[in-house]
Design an enzyme around this catalytic site. Structure first.
Site, PDB file in Angstrom:
ATOM      1  N   THR A  73      20.402   6.543   4.627  1.00  0.00           N
ATOM      2  CA  THR A  73      21.478   7.515   4.394  1.00  0.00           C
ATOM      3  C   THR A  73      22.809   6.963   4.898  1.00  0.00           C
ATOM      4  O   THR A  73      23.829   7.032   4.205  1.00  0.00           O
ATOM      5  CB  THR A  73      21.138   8.848   5.096  1.00  0.00           C
ATOM      6  N   ASN A 152      13.328   7.462  -6.515  1.00  0.00           N
ATOM      7  CA  ASN A 152      12.362   7.939  -5.527  1.00  0.00           C
ATOM      8  C   ASN A 152      11.481   9.073  -6.029  1.00  0.00           C
ATOM      9  O   ASN A 152      10.483   9.393  -5.400  1.00  0.00           O
ATOM     10  CB  ASN A 152      13.093   8.387  -4.255  1.00  0.00           C
ATOM     11  N   GLN A 181      13.854   2.404  -2.241  1.00  0.00           N
ATOM     12  CA  GLN A 181      12.485   2.562  -2.758  1.00  0.00           C
ATOM     13  C   GLN A 181      11.932   1.272  -3.359  1.00  0.00           C
ATOM     14  O   GLN A 181      10.723   1.147  -3.557  1.00  0.00           O
ATOM     15  CB  GLN A 181      12.427   3.675  -3.810  1.00  0.00           C
ATOM     16  N   HIS A 203      11.666   2.818   7.052  1.00  0.00           N
ATOM     17  CA  HIS A 203      10.487   3.693   7.081  1.00  0.00           C
ATOM     18  C   HIS A 203       9.779   3.831   5.743  1.00  0.00           C
ATOM     19  O   HIS A 203       8.764   4.515   5.643  1.00  0.00           O
ATOM     20  CB  HIS A 203      10.822   5.055   7.705  1.00  0.00           C
ATOM     21  N   CYS A 328      13.290  15.126   0.230  1.00  0.00           N
ATOM     22  CA  CYS A 328      14.533  15.701   0.717  1.00  0.00           C
ATOM     23  C   CYS A 328      14.830  17.035   0.032  1.00  0.00           C
ATOM     24  O   CYS A 328      15.611  17.812   0.526  1.00  0.00           O
ATOM     25  CB  CYS A 328      15.691  14.744   0.470  1.00  0.00           C
TER      26      CYS A 328
HETATM   27  C1  LIG Z   1      16.271   6.212  -2.939  1.00  0.00           C
HETATM   28  C2  LIG Z   1      16.548   6.647  -1.528  1.00  0.00           C
HETATM   29  N1  LIG Z   1      17.778   6.476  -1.022  1.00  0.00           N
HETATM   30  C3  LIG Z   1      18.079   6.842   0.236  1.00  0.00           C
HETATM   31  C4  LIG Z   1      17.139   7.427   1.063  1.00  0.00           C
HETATM   32  C5  LIG Z   1      17.520   7.817   2.473  1.00  0.00           C
HETATM   33  O1  LIG Z   1      17.004   6.898   3.401  1.00  0.00           O
HETATM   34  P1  LIG Z   1      16.754   7.330   4.938  1.00  0.00           P
HETATM   35  O2  LIG Z   1      15.605   8.293   4.920  1.00  0.00           O
HETATM   36  O3  LIG Z   1      16.426   6.051   5.645  1.00  0.00           O
HETATM   37  O4  LIG Z   1      18.013   7.941   5.436  1.00  0.00           O
HETATM   38  C6  LIG Z   1      15.842   7.636   0.569  1.00  0.00           C
HETATM   39  C7  LIG Z   1      14.823   8.318   1.410  1.00  0.00           C
HETATM   40  O5  LIG Z   1      14.045   9.118   0.920  1.00  0.00           O
HETATM   41  C8  LIG Z   1      15.540   7.240  -0.757  1.00  0.00           C
HETATM   42  O6  LIG Z   1      14.324   7.418  -1.279  1.00  0.00           O
END
Ligand SMILES: Cc1ncc(COP(=O)(O)O)c(C=O)c1O
Length: 385
Positions: A73, A152, A181, A203, A328
Site C-alpha cells: 500500500t 488480485n 500479486q 506477505h 480488502c
Molecule cells: C494487487 C495488490 N496491490 C496492493 C496490495 C496491498 O499490499 P499490502 O497488503 O502489502 O499493503 C495488495 C494486497 O492485497 C494487492 O493484492
C-alpha cells in the site's frame, strides 16, 4: 499438518518456518539499528544489503533500486503521489486501469480531488486491458501510467511489457507496475521491460505483513512520501523494519529458487480445481481468464443462487478458507469494482468466491474442496427450492 485447508493466499500467505526463524533471530540477536555506528548496527546494515540483493534479483533489478517500505500500500501510494509531485510541471494526467487494487485507486482519486485527471482503462470480459485503449489515452501531459501485472481478484495477467513499450515510444510518462500479486509467480524483468517503478509486498510470498518495497529505476527522481531521517538513501525516512526486511529477502530468495516448481504445482491444482468444480456443478462459471490462462494461483468462480459470503462461512465450518472477491473489500457489502468492470451478470457478482493458492497447497486438497463446495451449494439450493 494444519487441520484446515487454506485457500486465501492472495489475501495473505502463512510465513514459512525458516522465514519465521529469521524474524526471531533478527528481533532477539541481530536487533541493532542499521544507522548505528557500532558492530550491531553494522551487522543489521549488512542484513539490509543482503535482502536488497535478494528482492532485486527476482525482478532483475539492481540492489540500489530497491527501497523498503511498510508494504504494498505504501509503495503504491508513494509511486502515484511521488510522480505527481516530481512531475507536476509536466502535466496532470495519469492513466491506470479500472481493476487496480484499492491502494492504487484511492491514491489516484486523491489526486483527482486536487485537480489531476485520471483515465481508467476498461477491461475485456476476461479482465485484460486493450493496448489500443492505452495508446489512445496517452497525451502530451500524461505523467504516469500505472498497470498491475496480476489482478488480485481474477488472476488476469495484464500485458505490462507491451504496455511499457507503447508508453515509452509514444510519451514521456513514467511506467509503474503493481507487481504485488505477480511477484514470484509471473516473471517480469525491470531492466529489459522499461519499468520505471514497481510495487512489491512480502506477505504474498510467505513473508510477514507490513513490509514491502518500491523499485525505482536508477536516475528516476521521486519525491519522498515519508520525510525525516536519512534511511533508504534519503528517499524513505524511518528506522528500517530490519526483521521484516530480512524475512522479505529470504522469502524472495525461496520464491526465486522454487519458482518453476511452485508455479507448476499451483497451475496443476488450479486447473484441476476448475475442471472438477465445473464437473460437479455445471452451472458454475469461472470469472476472468480461463483456468489454464492467467496467473497460476487465483481462481474466481461464481455459483448461481448462492451468496458468496454465505458460502465462505459454510466452507469455513468445514475447515476450508476462501474469500469473496478481494480481501480488502470482502467485509463491504458492495459488489467488487473488479468483477463489475468485467460486465458480469448480477448473479455472478453476488456469488463469486476467490480461491487462491500458495506454496503450501497440494493436489490432494482438490478432492475435499470440490466435495465441500458441492455439498454447500446443494444445501443452499435445496433451501430455496
Ligand atoms: C494487487 C495488490 N496491490 C496492493 C496490495 C496491498 O499490499 P499490502 O497488503 O502489502 O499493503 C495488495 C494486497 O492485497 C494487492 O493484492
Amino acid at each position: 499438518m494444519p487441520s484446515f485447508i487454506y485457500l486465501d493466499n492472495s489475501a495473505t500467505t502463512p510465513v514459512l518456518p525458516e522465514i519465521a526463524a529469521t524474524v526471531h533471530k533478527m528481533l532477539t540477536e541481530n536487533f541493532g539499528n542499521p544507522s548505528s555506528l557500532h558492530g550491531l548496527g553494522i551487522a543489521a546494515e549488512r542484513v539490509l544489503t543482503g535482502a536488497r540483493r535478494q528482492v532485486a534479483a527476482l525482478i532483475n533489478a539492481q540492489p540500489d533500486e530497491i527501497y523498503f517500505t511498510s508494504g504494498g500500500t505504501e509503495a503504491n501510494n508513494w509511486a502515484i503521489w511521488g510522480v505527481s509531485r516530481t512531475r507536476r510541471r509536466q502535466g496532470k494526467h495519469i492513466i491506470t486501469t479500472a481493476v487496480e487494487h484499492s491502494s492504487l485507486l484511492a491514491a489516484c482519486q486523491r489526486l483527482e480531488r486536487e485537480g489531476y485527471e485520471v483515465t481508467y482503462l476498461p477491461v475485456d470480459s476476461r479482465g485484460v486491458i486493450r493496448l489500443d485503449d492505452l495508446e489512445a489515452a496517452l497525451r502530451e501531459d500524461t505523467i504516469l501510467v500505472s498497470i498491475m501485472s496480476v489482478n488480485n481478484e481474477t488472476g488476469a495477467i495484464e500485458p505490462v511489457a507491451e504496455a511499457a513499450r507503447i508508453v515509452h515510444s509514444k510519451s514521456r510518462a513514467l511506467f509503474h507496475v503493481d507487481h504485488i500479486q505477480g511477484y514470484g509467480k509471473v516473471a517480469l524483468d525491470c531492466r529489459t521491460m522499461g519499468i520505471d517503478l514497481m510495487s512489491l509486498s512480502a506477505h504474498k510470498i510467505h513473508g510477514p505483513k507490513g513490509v514491502g518495497a518500491l523499485y525505482i529505476k536508477r536516475g528516476v527522481p521521486l519525491e519522498p512520501l515519508l520525510v525525516g531521517g536519512n534511511q533508504e538513501a534519503g528517499r524513505r525516512a524511518g528506522t528500517e523494519n530490519t526483521a521484516g526486511i530480512a524475512a522479505f529477502g529470504l522469502a524472495a530468495d525461496l520464491a526465486s529458487a522454487n519458482m518453476e516448481a511452485r508455479v507448476a504445482t499451483m497451475r496443476r491444482i488450479k486447473t484441476e480445481l476448475a475442471a472438477r468444480l465445473l464437473q460437479a456443478i455445471p452451472e458454475a462459471r469461472i470469472n476472468g481468464p480461463l483456468a489454464e490462462e492467467g496467473a497460476p494461483h487465483i481462481l474466481n468462480v461464481s455459483f448461481p443462487g448462492v451468496r458468496a459470503e454465505v458460502l465462505v462461512h459454510m466452507l469455513e465450518e468445514k475447515g476450508i478458507f476462501v474469500s469473496t472477491g478481494s480481501a480488502c473489500h470482502s467485509r463491504k457489502q458492495e459488489a467488487s469494482h473488479v468483477l463489475k468492470a468485467l460486465n458480469l451478470e448480477p448473479w455472478r457478482l453476488e456469488g463469486a468466491i476467490r480461491i487462491s493458492l500458495g506454496a503450501l497447497n497440494t493436489l490432494d486438497e482438490v478432492e475435499p474442496v470440490v466435495a465441500a463446495v458441492k455439498e454447500c451449494v446443494m444445501e443452499l439450493w435445496s433451501l430455496t427450492k
